[in-house]
Scaffold this motif. Sequence first.
Motif, PDB file in Angstrom:
ATOM      1  N   HIS A  81      -5.804   1.148   9.166  1.00 20.92           N
ATOM      2  CA  HIS A  81      -6.767   2.117   9.694  1.00 20.92           C
ATOM      3  C   HIS A  81      -6.564   2.352  11.190  1.00 20.92           C
ATOM      4  O   HIS A  81      -6.719   3.482  11.667  1.00 20.92           O
ATOM      5  CB  HIS A  81      -8.202   1.679   9.396  1.00 20.92           C
ATOM      6  N   LEU A  82      -6.226   1.308  11.914  1.00 19.72           N
ATOM      7  CA  LEU A  82      -5.968   1.454  13.348  1.00 19.72           C
ATOM      8  C   LEU A  82      -4.782   2.382  13.592  1.00 19.72           C
ATOM      9  O   LEU A  82      -4.847   3.297  14.420  1.00 19.72           O
ATOM     10  CB  LEU A  82      -5.703   0.086  13.980  1.00 19.72           C
ATOM     11  N   PHE A  83      -3.699   2.173  12.844  1.00 15.96           N
ATOM     12  CA  PHE A  83      -2.519   3.025  13.009  1.00 15.96           C
ATOM     13  C   PHE A  83      -2.798   4.463  12.563  1.00 15.96           C
ATOM     14  O   PHE A  83      -2.259   5.407  13.138  1.00 15.96           O
ATOM     15  CB  PHE A  83      -1.317   2.450  12.276  1.00 15.96           C
ATOM     16  N   LEU A  84      -3.654   4.628  11.561  1.00 12.59           N
ATOM     17  CA  LEU A  84      -4.019   5.981  11.147  1.00 12.59           C
ATOM     18  C   LEU A  84      -4.813   6.702  12.226  1.00 12.59           C
ATOM     19  O   LEU A  84      -4.633   7.896  12.447  1.00 12.59           O
ATOM     20  CB  LEU A  84      -4.819   5.948   9.842  1.00 12.59           C
ATOM     21  N   GLN A  85      -5.691   5.969  12.909  1.00 18.64           N
ATOM     22  CA  GLN A  85      -6.447   6.567  14.007  1.00 18.64           C
ATOM     23  C   GLN A  85      -5.509   7.041  15.107  1.00 18.64           C
ATOM     24  O   GLN A  85      -5.761   8.044  15.768  1.00 18.64           O
ATOM     25  CB  GLN A  85      -7.447   5.583  14.595  1.00 18.64           C
ATOM     26  N   GLN A  86      -4.427   6.309  15.302  1.00 16.71           N
ATOM     27  CA  GLN A  86      -3.454   6.672  16.327  1.00 16.71           C
ATOM     28  C   GLN A  86      -2.432   7.682  15.811  1.00 16.71           C
ATOM     29  O   GLN A  86      -1.518   8.061  16.537  1.00 16.71           O
ATOM     30  CB  GLN A  86      -2.721   5.423  16.825  1.00 16.71           C
ATOM     31  N   GLU A  87      -2.568   8.080  14.546  1.00 17.87           N
ATOM     32  CA  GLU A  87      -1.643   8.989  13.868  1.00 17.87           C
ATOM     33  C   GLU A  87      -0.211   8.455  13.858  1.00 17.87           C
ATOM     34  O   GLU A  87       0.754   9.204  13.904  1.00 17.87           O
ATOM     35  CB  GLU A  87      -1.714  10.396  14.465  1.00 17.87           C
ATOM     36  N   ASP A  88      -0.089   7.137  13.790  1.00 15.91           N
ATOM     37  CA  ASP A  88       1.216   6.480  13.644  1.00 15.91           C
ATOM     38  C   ASP A  88       1.407   6.188  12.155  1.00 15.91           C
ATOM     39  O   ASP A  88       1.141   5.095  11.669  1.00 15.91           O
ATOM     40  CB  ASP A  88       1.243   5.194  14.478  1.00 15.91           C
ATOM     41  N   TYR A  89       1.866   7.203  11.428  1.00 19.27           N
ATOM     42  CA  TYR A  89       1.927   7.123   9.976  1.00 19.27           C
ATOM     43  C   TYR A  89       2.959   6.119   9.480  1.00 19.27           C
ATOM     44  O   TYR A  89       2.753   5.485   8.448  1.00 19.27           O
ATOM     45  CB  TYR A  89       2.186   8.510   9.379  1.00 19.27           C
ATOM     46  N   GLU A  90       4.057   5.968  10.194  1.00 17.43           N
ATOM     47  CA  GLU A  90       5.087   5.019   9.760  1.00 17.43           C
ATOM     48  C   GLU A  90       4.566   3.575   9.802  1.00 17.43           C
ATOM     49  O   GLU A  90       4.789   2.801   8.875  1.00 17.43           O
ATOM     50  CB  GLU A  90       6.349   5.171  10.606  1.00 17.43           C
ATOM     51  N   GLN A  91       3.887   3.217  10.885  1.00 18.91           N
ATOM     52  CA  GLN A  91       3.313   1.867  10.976  1.00 18.91           C
ATOM     53  C   GLN A  91       2.200   1.679   9.952  1.00 18.91           C
ATOM     54  O   GLN A  91       2.062   0.601   9.367  1.00 18.91           O
ATOM     55  CB  GLN A  91       2.774   1.598  12.389  1.00 18.91           C
ATOM     56  N   ALA A  92       1.401   2.722   9.739  1.00 17.32           N
ATOM     57  CA  ALA A  92       0.330   2.637   8.736  1.00 17.32           C
ATOM     58  C   ALA A  92       0.921   2.414   7.345  1.00 17.32           C
ATOM     59  O   ALA A  92       0.416   1.587   6.573  1.00 17.32           O
ATOM     60  CB  ALA A  92      -0.518   3.907   8.769  1.00 17.32           C
ATOM     61  N   LYS A  93       2.013   3.135   7.037  1.00 21.98           N
ATOM     62  CA  LYS A  93       2.664   2.934   5.738  1.00 21.98           C
ATOM     63  C   LYS A  93       3.247   1.531   5.627  1.00 21.98           C
ATOM     64  O   LYS A  93       3.180   0.913   4.557  1.00 21.98           O
ATOM     65  CB  LYS A  93       3.763   3.981   5.526  1.00 21.98           C
ATOM     66  N   ALA A  94       3.794   1.013   6.710  1.00 19.94           N
ATOM     67  CA  ALA A  94       4.349  -0.350   6.685  1.00 19.94           C
ATOM     68  C   ALA A  94       3.257  -1.373   6.392  1.00 19.94           C
ATOM     69  O   ALA A  94       3.468  -2.300   5.597  1.00 19.94           O
ATOM     70  CB  ALA A  94       5.039  -0.654   8.012  1.00 19.94           C
ATOM     71  N   MET A  95       2.094  -1.210   7.026  1.00 19.23           N
ATOM     72  CA  MET A  95       0.984  -2.134   6.780  1.00 19.23           C
ATOM     73  C   MET A  95       0.490  -2.015   5.335  1.00 19.23           C
ATOM     74  O   MET A  95       0.214  -3.026   4.678  1.00 19.23           O
ATOM     75  CB  MET A  95      -0.185  -1.848   7.736  1.00 19.23           C
ATOM     76  N   ALA A  96       0.384  -0.791   4.824  1.00 16.36           N
ATOM     77  CA  ALA A  96      -0.067  -0.584   3.444  1.00 16.36           C
ATOM     78  C   ALA A  96       0.935  -1.169   2.451  1.00 16.36           C
ATOM     79  O   ALA A  96       0.541  -1.760   1.440  1.00 16.36           O
ATOM     80  CB  ALA A  96      -0.287   0.903   3.182  1.00 16.36           C
ATOM     81  N   ARG A  97       2.223  -1.028   2.745  1.00 13.29           N
ATOM     82  CA  ARG A  97       3.251  -1.622   1.857  1.00 13.29           C
ATOM     83  C   ARG A  97       3.144  -3.150   1.843  1.00 13.29           C
ATOM     84  O   ARG A  97       3.296  -3.781   0.800  1.00 13.29           O
ATOM     85  CB  ARG A  97       4.643  -1.202   2.304  1.00 13.29           C
ATOM     86  N   GLN A  98       2.910  -3.739   3.017  1.00 16.30           N
ATOM     87  CA  GLN A  98       2.741  -5.194   3.079  1.00 16.30           C
ATOM     88  C   GLN A  98       1.524  -5.624   2.269  1.00 16.30           C
ATOM     89  O   GLN A  98       1.564  -6.642   1.569  1.00 16.30           O
ATOM     90  CB  GLN A  98       2.599  -5.658   4.524  1.00 16.30           C
ATOM     91  N   ALA A  99       0.447  -4.857   2.370  1.00 23.13           N
ATOM     92  CA  ALA A  99      -0.758  -5.182   1.605  1.00 23.13           C
ATOM     93  C   ALA A  99      -0.492  -5.054   0.103  1.00 23.13           C
ATOM     94  O   ALA A  99      -0.967  -5.890  -0.683  1.00 23.13           O
ATOM     95  CB  ALA A  99      -1.913  -4.284   2.031  1.00 23.13           C
ATOM     96  N   CYS A 100       0.266  -4.039  -0.298  1.00 23.23           N
ATOM     97  CA  CYS A 100       0.638  -3.890  -1.716  1.00 23.23           C
ATOM     98  C   CYS A 100       1.455  -5.084  -2.190  1.00 23.23           C
ATOM     99  O   CYS A 100       1.212  -5.635  -3.266  1.00 23.23           O
ATOM    100  CB  CYS A 100       1.427  -2.605  -1.931  1.00 23.23           C
ATOM    101  N   TRP A 101       2.433  -5.481  -1.384  1.00 19.17           N
ATOM    102  CA  TRP A 101       3.279  -6.611  -1.752  1.00 19.17           C
ATOM    103  C   TRP A 101       2.453  -7.891  -1.866  1.00 19.17           C
ATOM    104  O   TRP A 101       2.594  -8.645  -2.837  1.00 19.17           O
ATOM    105  CB  TRP A 101       4.391  -6.784  -0.716  1.00 19.17           C
ATOM    106  N   LEU A 102       1.593  -8.151  -0.894  1.00 24.81           N
ATOM    107  CA  LEU A 102       0.792  -9.375  -0.886  1.00 24.81           C
ATOM    108  C   LEU A 102      -0.164  -9.416  -2.070  1.00 24.81           C
ATOM    109  O   LEU A 102      -0.281 -10.442  -2.749  1.00 24.81           O
ATOM    110  CB  LEU A 102       0.017  -9.488   0.431  1.00 24.81           C
ATOM    111  N   SER A 103      -0.827  -8.308  -2.342  1.00 23.33           N
ATOM    112  CA  SER A 103      -1.767  -8.296  -3.465  1.00 23.33           C
ATOM    113  C   SER A 103      -1.037  -8.396  -4.805  1.00 23.33           C
ATOM    114  O   SER A 103      -1.521  -9.041  -5.731  1.00 23.33           O
ATOM    115  CB  SER A 103      -2.664  -7.061  -3.411  1.00 23.33           C
ATOM    116  N   SER A 104       0.149  -7.820  -4.900  1.00 27.79           N
ATOM    117  CA  SER A 104       0.940  -7.946  -6.122  1.00 27.79           C
ATOM    118  C   SER A 104       1.408  -9.381  -6.325  1.00 27.79           C
ATOM    119  O   SER A 104       1.361  -9.908  -7.437  1.00 27.79           O
ATOM    120  CB  SER A 104       2.139  -7.003  -6.050  1.00 27.79           C
ATOM    121  N   ARG A 105       1.842  -9.995  -5.245  1.00 26.42           N
ATOM    122  CA  ARG A 105       2.347 -11.376  -5.315  1.00 26.42           C
ATOM    123  C   ARG A 105       1.273 -12.350  -5.788  1.00 26.42           C
ATOM    124  O   ARG A 105       1.566 -13.323  -6.479  1.00 26.42           O
ATOM    125  CB  ARG A 105       2.858 -11.781  -3.946  1.00 26.42           C
TER     126      ARG A 105
END
Length: 150
Positions: A40-64
């Motif tokens: 959410h912080l990266f989205l507020q800053q409109e840094d979409y690449e970092q926001a996607k990286a954080m979301a991917r990490q969250a997907c990986w962690l929750s899947s694991r």
Amino acid sequence: SYDISAARNFQNLIANHVAFPFNSLPPVETALMLLTKSTHLFLQQEDYEQAKAMARQACWLSSRHALFFHQGWNLLQLALIDLEASTSSPSNFESCLSPLLECLHLSEQYVMDPLRAMALSSLARVFLCMGRICKARALLNAAIPLLMQH
């Protein structure tokens, strides 16, 4: 500026909590909370690449850790980030499809109706942006009964 500063301070507090937990949340949920707040912080800053990286990490962690509810919501978040970052070109909207379809699969498999409704309406938005109005309408019509149940 105040919101970004407050979000960064909150991010530091969560990072400290992950490093030095005091038995309020299990470490995995705390890490997921940190990743979500960072997204959410990266989205507020409109840094979409970092926001996607954080979301991917969250997907990986929750899947694991077999946290399918969290995985589904993070997949939806990843798709929404892709959708927000896309320009008006229809080819750019295709990057949203993979996480949305995976989210739909999880929501069907584990009977998560609110998540399924959100994913269907997000998929309808993608099809609308691609100019496929009839398909978008059909997806919204499929989501309405799910919303009415809850």
